[in-house]
Write a protein that holds these residues in place. Structure first.
Motif, PDB file in Angstrom:
ATOM      1  N   LYS A  96       0.844  -1.213   0.000  1.00  0.00           N
ATOM      2  CA  LYS A  96       0.000   0.000   0.000  1.00  0.00           C
ATOM      3  C   LYS A  96       0.874   1.256   0.000  1.00  0.00           C
ATOM      4  N   MET A  97       0.277   2.342  -0.456  1.00  0.00           N
ATOM      5  CA  MET A  97       1.028   3.587  -0.602  1.00  0.00           C
ATOM      6  C   MET A  97       1.441   4.149   0.762  1.00  0.00           C
ATOM      7  N   GLU A  98       2.676   4.623   0.833  1.00  0.00           N
ATOM      8  CA  GLU A  98       3.193   5.189   2.080  1.00  0.00           C
ATOM      9  C   GLU A  98       2.357   6.389   2.531  1.00  0.00           C
ATOM     10  N   LYS A  99       1.909   7.187   1.553  1.00  0.00           N
ATOM     11  CA  LYS A  99       1.208   8.422   1.915  1.00  0.00           C
ATOM     12  C   LYS A  99      -0.144   8.155   2.587  1.00  0.00           C
ATOM     13  N   LYS A 100      -0.639   6.910   2.485  1.00  0.00           N
ATOM     14  CA  LYS A 100      -1.923   6.580   3.115  1.00  0.00           C
ATOM     15  C   LYS A 100      -1.748   6.014   4.524  1.00  0.00           C
ATOM     16  N   ARG A 101      -0.517   5.937   4.980  1.00  0.00           N
ATOM     17  CA  ARG A 101      -0.246   5.272   6.255  1.00  0.00           C
ATOM     18  C   ARG A 101      -0.853   6.018   7.452  1.00  0.00           C
ATOM     19  N   ALA A 102      -0.947   7.313   7.337  1.00  0.00           N
ATOM     20  CA  ALA A 102      -1.463   8.085   8.484  1.00  0.00           C
ATOM     21  C   ALA A 102      -2.926   8.475   8.298  1.00  0.00           C
ATOM     22  N   GLU A 103      -3.600   7.861   7.318  1.00  0.00           N
ATOM     23  CA  GLU A 103      -4.999   8.249   7.068  1.00  0.00           C
ATOM     24  C   GLU A 103      -5.916   7.972   8.249  1.00  0.00           C
ATOM     25  N   TRP A 104      -5.526   7.021   9.109  1.00  0.00           N
ATOM     26  CA  TRP A 104      -6.379   6.694  10.268  1.00  0.00           C
ATOM     27  C   TRP A 104      -6.514   7.882  11.218  1.00  0.00           C
ATOM     28  N   THR A 105      -5.633   8.860  11.113  1.00  0.00           N
ATOM     29  CA  THR A 105      -5.693  10.016  12.028  1.00  0.00           C
ATOM     30  C   THR A 105      -6.769  11.026  11.609  1.00  0.00           C
ATOM     31  N   LYS A 106      -7.237  10.873  10.362  1.00  0.00           N
ATOM     32  CA  LYS A 106      -8.205  11.873   9.861  1.00  0.00           C
ATOM     33  C   LYS A 106      -9.517  11.811  10.634  1.00  0.00           C
ATOM     34  N   GLY A 107     -10.027  12.941  10.992  1.00  0.00           N
ATOM     35  CA  GLY A 107     -11.334  13.013  11.640  1.00  0.00           C
ATOM     36  C   GLY A 107     -11.339  12.653  13.105  1.00  0.00           C
ATOM     37  N   LEU A 108     -10.180  12.590  13.720  1.00  0.00           N
ATOM     38  CA  LEU A 108     -10.149  12.300  15.161  1.00  0.00           C
ATOM     39  C   LEU A 108     -10.522  13.569  15.925  1.00  0.00           C
ATOM     40  N   PRO A 109     -11.616  13.541  16.668  1.00  0.00           N
ATOM     41  CA  PRO A 109     -12.037  14.773  17.348  1.00  0.00           C
ATOM     42  C   PRO A 109     -11.165  15.084  18.560  1.00  0.00           C
ATOM     43  N   ASP A 110     -10.759  16.306  18.685  1.00  0.00           N
ATOM     44  CA  ASP A 110     -10.011  16.796  19.855  1.00  0.00           C
ATOM     45  C   ASP A 110      -8.790  15.945  20.201  1.00  0.00           C
ATOM     46  N   VAL A 111      -8.144  15.418  19.208  1.00  0.00           N
ATOM     47  CA  VAL A 111      -6.961  14.591  19.477  1.00  0.00           C
ATOM     48  C   VAL A 111      -5.755  15.246  18.830  1.00  0.00           C
ATOM     49  N   THR A 112      -4.705  15.380  19.627  1.00  0.00           N
ATOM     50  CA  THR A 112      -3.486  15.975  19.086  1.00  0.00           C
ATOM     51  C   THR A 112      -2.404  14.922  19.024  1.00  0.00           C
ATOM     52  N   ILE A 113      -2.076  14.499  17.827  1.00  0.00           N
ATOM     53  CA  ILE A 113      -0.919  13.615  17.657  1.00  0.00           C
ATOM     54  C   ILE A 113      -0.169  14.130  16.430  1.00  0.00           C
ATOM     55  N   LYS A 114       1.116  14.360  16.617  1.00  0.00           N
ATOM     56  CA  LYS A 114       1.873  14.987  15.533  1.00  0.00           C
ATOM     57  C   LYS A 114       2.254  13.973  14.457  1.00  0.00           C
ATOM     58  N   ASP A 115       2.307  14.448  13.236  1.00  0.00           N
ATOM     59  CA  ASP A 115       2.871  13.644  12.151  1.00  0.00           C
ATOM     60  C   ASP A 115       4.308  14.134  11.983  1.00  0.00           C
ATOM     61  N   LEU A 116       5.254  13.279  12.343  1.00  0.00           N
ATOM     62  CA  LEU A 116       6.656  13.703  12.373  1.00  0.00           C
ATOM     63  C   LEU A 116       7.353  13.564  11.018  1.00  0.00           C
ATOM     64  N   SER A 117       6.592  13.148   9.999  1.00  0.00           N
ATOM     65  CA  SER A 117       7.249  12.923   8.705  1.00  0.00           C
ATOM     66  C   SER A 117       7.744  14.228   8.078  1.00  0.00           C
ATOM     67  N   GLY A 118       7.239  15.341   8.560  1.00  0.00           N
ATOM     68  CA  GLY A 118       7.685  16.626   8.013  1.00  0.00           C
ATOM     69  C   GLY A 118       8.889  17.206   8.754  1.00  0.00           C
ATOM     70  N   GLY A 119       9.417  16.507   9.742  1.00  0.00           N
ATOM     71  CA  GLY A 119      10.602  16.998  10.458  1.00  0.00           C
ATOM     72  C   GLY A 119      10.299  17.492  11.866  1.00  0.00           C
ATOM     73  N   ASP A 120       9.006  17.513  12.221  1.00  0.00           N
ATOM     74  CA  ASP A 120       8.614  17.904  13.581  1.00  0.00           C
ATOM     75  C   ASP A 120       9.188  16.892  14.589  1.00  0.00           C
ATOM     76  N   THR A 121       9.250  17.276  15.857  1.00  0.00           N
ATOM     77  CA  THR A 121       9.752  16.356  16.878  1.00  0.00           C
ATOM     78  C   THR A 121       8.700  16.183  17.979  1.00  0.00           C
ATOM     79  N   ALA A 122       8.846  15.092  18.747  1.00  0.00           N
ATOM     80  CA  ALA A 122       7.935  14.836  19.865  1.00  0.00           C
ATOM     81  C   ALA A 122       8.693  14.058  20.932  1.00  0.00           C
ATOM     82  N   GLU A 123       8.201  14.135  22.159  1.00  0.00           N
ATOM     83  CA  GLU A 123       8.850  13.389  23.243  1.00  0.00           C
ATOM     84  C   GLU A 123       8.560  11.895  23.156  1.00  0.00           C
ATOM     85  N   THR A 124       7.361  11.569  22.697  1.00  0.00           N
ATOM     86  CA  THR A 124       6.941  10.163  22.644  1.00  0.00           C
ATOM     87  C   THR A 124       6.639   9.779  21.209  1.00  0.00           C
TER      88      THR A 124
END
Ligand code: SF4
Length: 168
Positions: A96-124
């Protein structure tokens, strides 16, 4: 498949071919002469043998290591060739296409989880894995995990399109 016999055959092989004194003897192939290919690939890694073993022998690591060696030698069953190839190319066994890997995050209400593929960082880092990323029912697990992380105030992120189930 008998995990007990896999252990016994492995032990006998080691005693016979790697003596405490004297040179190592290498006149039998581990796969073919000692173990059958089928018995090594038959294990589902369910863990029942380790759960029930009265002397706490670990079987799964040995079986999985044997498989690794077989893959390195090109001894891969036909049924696994396509998924392994997809795993190497796209990081998931379905190709399956790599770009669809994070599609499960779409439409999550009031949830903050970063997508680090753009170079962002996170503690966890939440490593999602392929089946949880791509399978609709398993994606519920990912959504629930992200919701919990977010509710706990964790600075968490996923690798998104950069996450792979292989090291390539
Ligand atoms: S892990 Fe499960 S399938 Fe594999 S050898 Fe043990 S009991 Fe059998």
């Amino acid at each position: 498949l008998s995990p007990r016999f896999i252990s016994i055959k492995g032990r006998d092989y080691a005693f016979k071919h790697y003596p405490v004194r004297g040179p190592f003897i290498k006149n039998e192939a581990l796969i073919g002469d000692i173990f059958e290919e089928d018995e090594i690939w038959s294990c589902t890694t369910c863990g029942a043998c380790e759960e029930e073993c009265p002397v706490t022998i670990e079987y799964i690591d040995k079986i999985v290591d044997l498989r690794r060696g077989m893959v390195d030698e090109g001894m891969v069953p036909q049924s696994l060739q396509k998924p392994l190839s997809a795993l190497g190319k796209r990081g998931n066994p379905w190709g399956k296409m790599e770009k669809k890997r994070a599609e499960w995050t779409k439409g999550l209400p009031d949830v903050t989880i970063k997508d680090l593929s753009g170079g962002d960082t996170a503690e966890t880092l939440y490593f999602v894995d392929s089946i949880t990323s791509y399978d609709d029912r398993m994606a519920e697990l990912a959504r629930a995990t992200a919701t919990i992380l977010s509710a706990a105030g964790a600075d968490a992120g996923i690798l998104g399109k950069n996450e792979k189930d292989s090291r390539q």
